[in-house]
Design an enzyme around this catalytic site. Structure first.
Site, PDB file in Angstrom:
ATOM      1  N   HIS A  12      52.926  41.896  41.257  1.00 21.43           N
ATOM      2  CA  HIS A  12      51.698  41.510  42.293  1.00 21.43           C
ATOM      3  C   HIS A  12      51.109  42.924  41.701  1.00 21.43           C
ATOM      4  O   HIS A  12      50.194  42.826  41.241  1.00 21.43           O
ATOM      5  CB  HIS A  12      51.751  40.770  43.750  1.00 21.43           C
ATOM      6  CG  HIS A  12      50.433  40.922  43.985  1.00 21.43           C
ATOM      7  ND1 HIS A  12      50.245  42.004  44.544  1.00 21.43           N
ATOM      8  CD2 HIS A  12      49.760  40.038  44.154  1.00 21.43           C
ATOM      9  CE1 HIS A  12      49.094  42.275  45.053  1.00 21.43           C
ATOM     10  NE2 HIS A  12      48.218  40.989  45.372  1.00 21.43           N
ATOM     11  N   ALA A  74      56.792  32.271  45.057  1.00 21.59           N
ATOM     12  CA  ALA A  74      55.382  30.646  45.567  1.00 21.59           C
ATOM     13  C   ALA A  74      53.985  30.996  44.637  1.00 21.59           C
ATOM     14  O   ALA A  74      53.418  31.879  44.644  1.00 21.59           O
ATOM     15  CB  ALA A  74      54.742  30.748  47.107  1.00 21.59           C
ATOM     16  N   VAL A  77      46.990  32.298  44.036  1.00 25.39           N
ATOM     17  CA  VAL A  77      45.550  31.754  42.970  1.00 25.39           C
ATOM     18  C   VAL A  77      46.022  33.441  42.180  1.00 25.39           C
ATOM     19  O   VAL A  77      46.178  32.851  40.428  1.00 25.39           O
ATOM     20  CB  VAL A  77      44.281  32.458  43.361  1.00 25.39           C
ATOM     21  CG1 VAL A  77      43.375  33.345  42.455  1.00 25.39           C
ATOM     22  CG2 VAL A  77      43.411  31.872  45.390  1.00 25.39           C
TER      23      VAL A  77
END
Length: 130
Positions: A12, A74, A77
């Protein structure tokens, strides 16, 4: 022609350095355990290298196929929309990258998800906390 696998570990990203360190270390563990595989880490936001820069990192390695694996627990978007768009994936999660003037197939792996190995790691962390 001999196949040479590349793995793009996707994190991320964060303004805090620990996030990058964790994803990078996971990529390093994979590379150490599988020395015949080329592993690069790339990040969605706030960390470098970006996904595009990480893909450029496969240049000169001779990879013939790449698996892009999100190092996320998980789907959200980023997993369902942003990453597939950045990688120009089709509905089946496949695409083609151009590396060193050659077309290299790319497949998109699922996020980590619910898995017994994750459950064991969670339990290990519980034991460490006691």
């Amino acid at each position: 022609m001999t196949e040479k696998l590349g793995i793009l570990a996707i994190g991320h990203g964060s303004k805090l350095p620990y996030n990058k360190e964790v994803v990078t270390q996971i990529a390093n563990y994979i590379a150490q355990k599988h020395s015949d595989v080329v592993v690069r880490a790339g990040f969605m936001e706030n960390s470098e290298p970006t996904l595009e820069e990480a893909i450029e990192g496969f240049s000169g390695t001779g990879v013939t196929k790449i698996s892009a694996v999100p190092v996320f627990l998980a789907s959200g978007v980023h997993i369902t929309k942003d990453i597939p768009e950045i990688l120009s994936l089709d509905k089946e999660g496949c695409g083609i990258l151009e590396i060193d003037g050659k077309e290299v197939p790319l497949c998109y792996a699922k996020p980590l998800g619910a898995d017994e190995l994750i459950a064991e790691l969670v339990f290990k962390r519980v034991q460490e906390s006691l």
